[in-house]
Design a protein around this motif. Structure first.
Motif, PDB file in Angstrom:
ATOM      1  N   LYS A   1      -5.168   2.961   2.121  1.00 45.37           N
ATOM      2  CA  LYS A   1      -4.714   2.978   3.518  1.00 45.37           C
ATOM      3  C   LYS A   1      -3.571   3.970   3.701  1.00 45.37           C
ATOM      4  O   LYS A   1      -3.470   4.650   4.733  1.00 45.37           O
ATOM      5  N   ILE A   2      -2.672   4.049   2.726  1.00 47.97           N
ATOM      6  CA  ILE A   2      -1.549   4.975   2.813  1.00 47.97           C
ATOM      7  C   ILE A   2      -2.044   6.421   2.834  1.00 47.97           C
ATOM      8  O   ILE A   2      -1.651   7.224   3.679  1.00 47.97           O
ATOM      9  N   GLU A   3      -2.930   6.762   1.895  1.00 48.74           N
ATOM     10  CA  GLU A   3      -3.416   8.135   1.833  1.00 48.74           C
ATOM     11  C   GLU A   3      -4.233   8.497   3.067  1.00 48.74           C
ATOM     12  O   GLU A   3      -4.151   9.619   3.576  1.00 48.74           O
ATOM     13  N   ARG A   4      -5.001   7.556   3.584  1.00 51.83           N
ATOM     14  CA  ARG A   4      -5.763   7.796   4.813  1.00 51.83           C
ATOM     15  C   ARG A   4      -4.812   8.028   5.988  1.00 51.83           C
ATOM     16  O   ARG A   4      -5.033   8.900   6.832  1.00 51.83           O
ATOM     17  N   SER A   5      -3.736   7.267   6.028  1.00 54.01           N
ATOM     18  CA  SER A   5      -2.759   7.416   7.105  1.00 54.01           C
ATOM     19  C   SER A   5      -2.021   8.740   7.008  1.00 54.01           C
ATOM     20  O   SER A   5      -1.699   9.359   8.037  1.00 54.01           O
ATOM     21  N   PHE A   6      -1.740   9.206   5.802  1.00 52.12           N
ATOM     22  CA  PHE A   6      -1.116  10.518   5.638  1.00 52.12           C
ATOM     23  C   PHE A   6      -1.987  11.615   6.258  1.00 52.12           C
ATOM     24  O   PHE A   6      -1.498  12.526   6.923  1.00 52.12           O
ATOM     25  N   ARG A   7      -3.291  11.511   6.022  1.00 50.32           N
ATOM     26  CA  ARG A   7      -4.208  12.522   6.566  1.00 50.32           C
ATOM     27  C   ARG A   7      -4.288  12.438   8.087  1.00 50.32           C
ATOM     28  O   ARG A   7      -4.202  13.453   8.786  1.00 50.32           O
TER      29      ARG A   7
ATOM     30  N   PRO B   1       1.030  -7.078  -5.354  1.00 53.00           N
ATOM     31  CA  PRO B   1       0.470  -5.745  -5.125  1.00 53.00           C
ATOM     32  C   PRO B   1       1.583  -4.706  -5.036  1.00 53.00           C
ATOM     33  O   PRO B   1       2.575  -4.915  -4.346  1.00 53.00           O
ATOM     34  N   SER B   2       1.402  -3.579  -5.735  1.00 52.99           N
ATOM     35  CA  SER B   2       2.467  -2.590  -5.852  1.00 52.99           C
ATOM     36  C   SER B   2       1.895  -1.181  -5.839  1.00 52.99           C
ATOM     37  O   SER B   2       0.841  -0.928  -6.430  1.00 52.99           O
ATOM     38  N   VAL B   3       2.616  -0.277  -5.205  1.00 53.79           N
ATOM     39  CA  VAL B   3       2.206   1.129  -5.177  1.00 53.79           C
ATOM     40  C   VAL B   3       3.417   2.021  -5.383  1.00 53.79           C
ATOM     41  O   VAL B   3       4.553   1.629  -5.086  1.00 53.79           O
ATOM     42  N   LEU B   4       3.159   3.209  -5.894  1.00 59.39           N
ATOM     43  CA  LEU B   4       4.176   4.251  -6.015  1.00 59.39           C
ATOM     44  C   LEU B   4       3.674   5.464  -5.250  1.00 59.39           C
ATOM     45  O   LEU B   4       2.612   6.002  -5.554  1.00 59.39           O
ATOM     46  N   ILE B   5       4.418   5.864  -4.232  1.00 61.33           N
ATOM     47  CA  ILE B   5       4.012   6.952  -3.337  1.00 61.33           C
ATOM     48  C   ILE B   5       4.739   8.238  -3.717  1.00 61.33           C
ATOM     49  O   ILE B   5       5.969   8.264  -3.799  1.00 61.33           O
ATOM     50  N   GLU B   6       3.973   9.295  -3.947  1.00 54.72           N
ATOM     51  CA  GLU B   6       4.534  10.635  -4.110  1.00 54.72           C
ATOM     52  C   GLU B   6       4.349  11.339  -2.771  1.00 54.72           C
ATOM     53  O   GLU B   6       3.247  11.741  -2.407  1.00 54.72           O
TER      54      GLU B   6
ATOM     55  N   SER C   1       6.485   7.006   9.206  1.00 55.57           N
ATOM     56  CA  SER C   1       5.604   6.412  10.217  1.00 55.57           C
ATOM     57  C   SER C   1       4.196   6.222   9.669  1.00 55.57           C
ATOM     58  O   SER C   1       3.542   5.200   9.940  1.00 55.57           O
ATOM     59  N   ALA C   2       3.723   7.190   8.909  1.00 55.24           N
ATOM     60  CA  ALA C   2       2.389   7.081   8.316  1.00 55.24           C
ATOM     61  C   ALA C   2       2.325   5.915   7.333  1.00 55.24           C
ATOM     62  O   ALA C   2       1.347   5.159   7.308  1.00 55.24           O
ATOM     63  N   ILE C   3       3.372   5.745   6.517  1.00 52.68           N
ATOM     64  CA  ILE C   3       3.409   4.617   5.578  1.00 52.68           C
ATOM     65  C   ILE C   3       3.477   3.307   6.351  1.00 52.68           C
ATOM     66  O   ILE C   3       2.796   2.330   6.001  1.00 52.68           O
ATOM     67  N   TYR C   4       4.295   3.278   7.402  1.00 53.72           N
ATOM     68  CA  TYR C   4       4.390   2.056   8.200  1.00 53.72           C
ATOM     69  C   TYR C   4       3.038   1.668   8.800  1.00 53.72           C
ATOM     70  O   TYR C   4       2.659   0.483   8.783  1.00 53.72           O
ATOM     71  N   LYS C   5       2.304   2.624   9.351  1.00 56.08           N
ATOM     72  CA  LYS C   5       1.016   2.320   9.965  1.00 56.08           C
ATOM     73  C   LYS C   5       0.038   1.764   8.935  1.00 56.08           C
ATOM     74  O   LYS C   5      -0.751   0.858   9.235  1.00 56.08           O
ATOM     75  N   ALA C   6       0.089   2.289   7.709  1.00 55.40           N
ATOM     76  CA  ALA C   6      -0.748   1.736   6.638  1.00 55.40           C
ATOM     77  C   ALA C   6      -0.317   0.317   6.301  1.00 55.40           C
ATOM     78  O   ALA C   6      -1.149  -0.569   6.073  1.00 55.40           O
ATOM     79  N   PHE C   7       0.994   0.098   6.282  1.00 57.25           N
ATOM     80  CA  PHE C   7       1.535  -1.236   6.021  1.00 57.25           C
ATOM     81  C   PHE C   7       1.062  -2.227   7.080  1.00 57.25           C
ATOM     82  O   PHE C   7       0.632  -3.340   6.769  1.00 57.25           O
TER      83      PHE C   7
END
Length: 282
Positions: free
Chosen positions: A206-212, A236-241, A265-271
């Motif tokens: 979801k995070i990577e899709r939101s970045f795009r 659940p855990s992620v590390l974002i570059e 904002s993109a990370i928030y929308k995925a969240f």
């Protein structure tokens, strides 16, 4: 006359507690306990509720992380985390947002996961910036979950992030002999997040899709590698570059107010999407 006496005395409760007031305090305390029990009951009745999120700004203090020409990774990480936290609090005031650091200071890697575990967090988000020693043309985002590296590049990223432990005291005892420079060492990390790997990958996608879609960034996809910061986080855990500081264009974007707002904002929308999905699932 009695009513007036009680009203005047209330501000002095910290100094003097009369018998009648003591009875009143007991009633208040009992009511507080009842409310707490009611909240626990409501929480138990809604096991899918996302109640607590840990936001981890990578590096900090004596550990600057990677860097570009103008900015250090630790500075960008903290700015993104604080912006993300504000967005979550504004739109979801009932969610507890806990930072592993909210200023420029050093936090041991094991302590970051421990903070999440102590607070019984439902989600752990660690934000970093990337680097490419071989080329200043490499750019884009990528989001990692804990697992075995499948490419040399994934391994190199994990090695760089894990090398932070060399700045910690007694790291050999703390991490049970883990050597961040050993390719074999990451294998021992792979099984710890097994119970949460599905949810972690779901959120990472979801995070990577939101970045795009929401930040118009190039996504390098969801990847796996052995990151110590995700090692013992029991959720659940992620590390974002969030991008490459070694790319001049991307560095300028990540250190700008506009870029930081778009990324957070993109990370928030995925969240928000992830939260809604898990809370409405059976």
């Amino acid at each position: 006359m009695v009513t007036t006496l009680v009203l005047v005395s209330l501000p002095l409760l910290a100094l003097t507690v009369l018998p009648a007031q003591q009875s009143l305090l007991q009633d208040v305390n009992q009511d507080t306990v009842r409310r707490a029990e009611q909240q626990e009951s409501e929480t138990a009745a809604a096991p899918n509720q996302l109640r607590t999120v840990i936001l981890d700004a990578g590096h900090g203090g004596k550990d600057p992380g990677t860097h570009g020409r103008y900015v250090k990774e630790k500075t960008v990480n903290l700015a993104l985390v604080l912006q993300l936290g504000r967005k979550i609090k504004k739109n979801h005031p009932n969610i507890r947002v806990i930072y592993t650091r909210s200023s420029d200071h050093f936090v041991d890697l094991y302590e970051r996961g421990a903070i999440a575990n102590r607070n019984r967090a439902d989600l752990f988000i660690s934000i970093h910036c990337n680097a490419s020693p071989s080329s200043s043309q490499v750019y884009g985002t990528e989001t990692y979950t804990l697992g075995l590296h499948k490419t040399q590049q994934n391994l190199d990223v994990a090695r760089r992030e894990n090398a932070v432990i060399l700045q910690e005291k007694n790291y050999q005892q703390t991490y049970k002999g883990f050597n961040p420079n050993s390719p074999l060492a990451t294998i021992m990390l792979a099984n710890y997040q097994h119970a949460f790997i599905g949810s972690s990958i779901n959120f990472a996608e979801k995070i990577e899709r939101s970045f795009r879609r929401n930040a118009d960034r190039k996504s390098n996809g969801v990847k796996q590698a052995g990151f110590i910061v995700l090692w013992k986080a029991t959720m659940p855990s992620v590390l974002i570059e969030s991008g490459y500081l070694t790319n001049p264009t991307e560095e300028n974007y990540l250190r700008s107010e506009e870029g930081q707002d778009e990324i957070s904002s993109a990370i928030y929308k995925a969240f928000a999407q992830y939260k809604e999905e898990i809370e409405t699932s059976d």
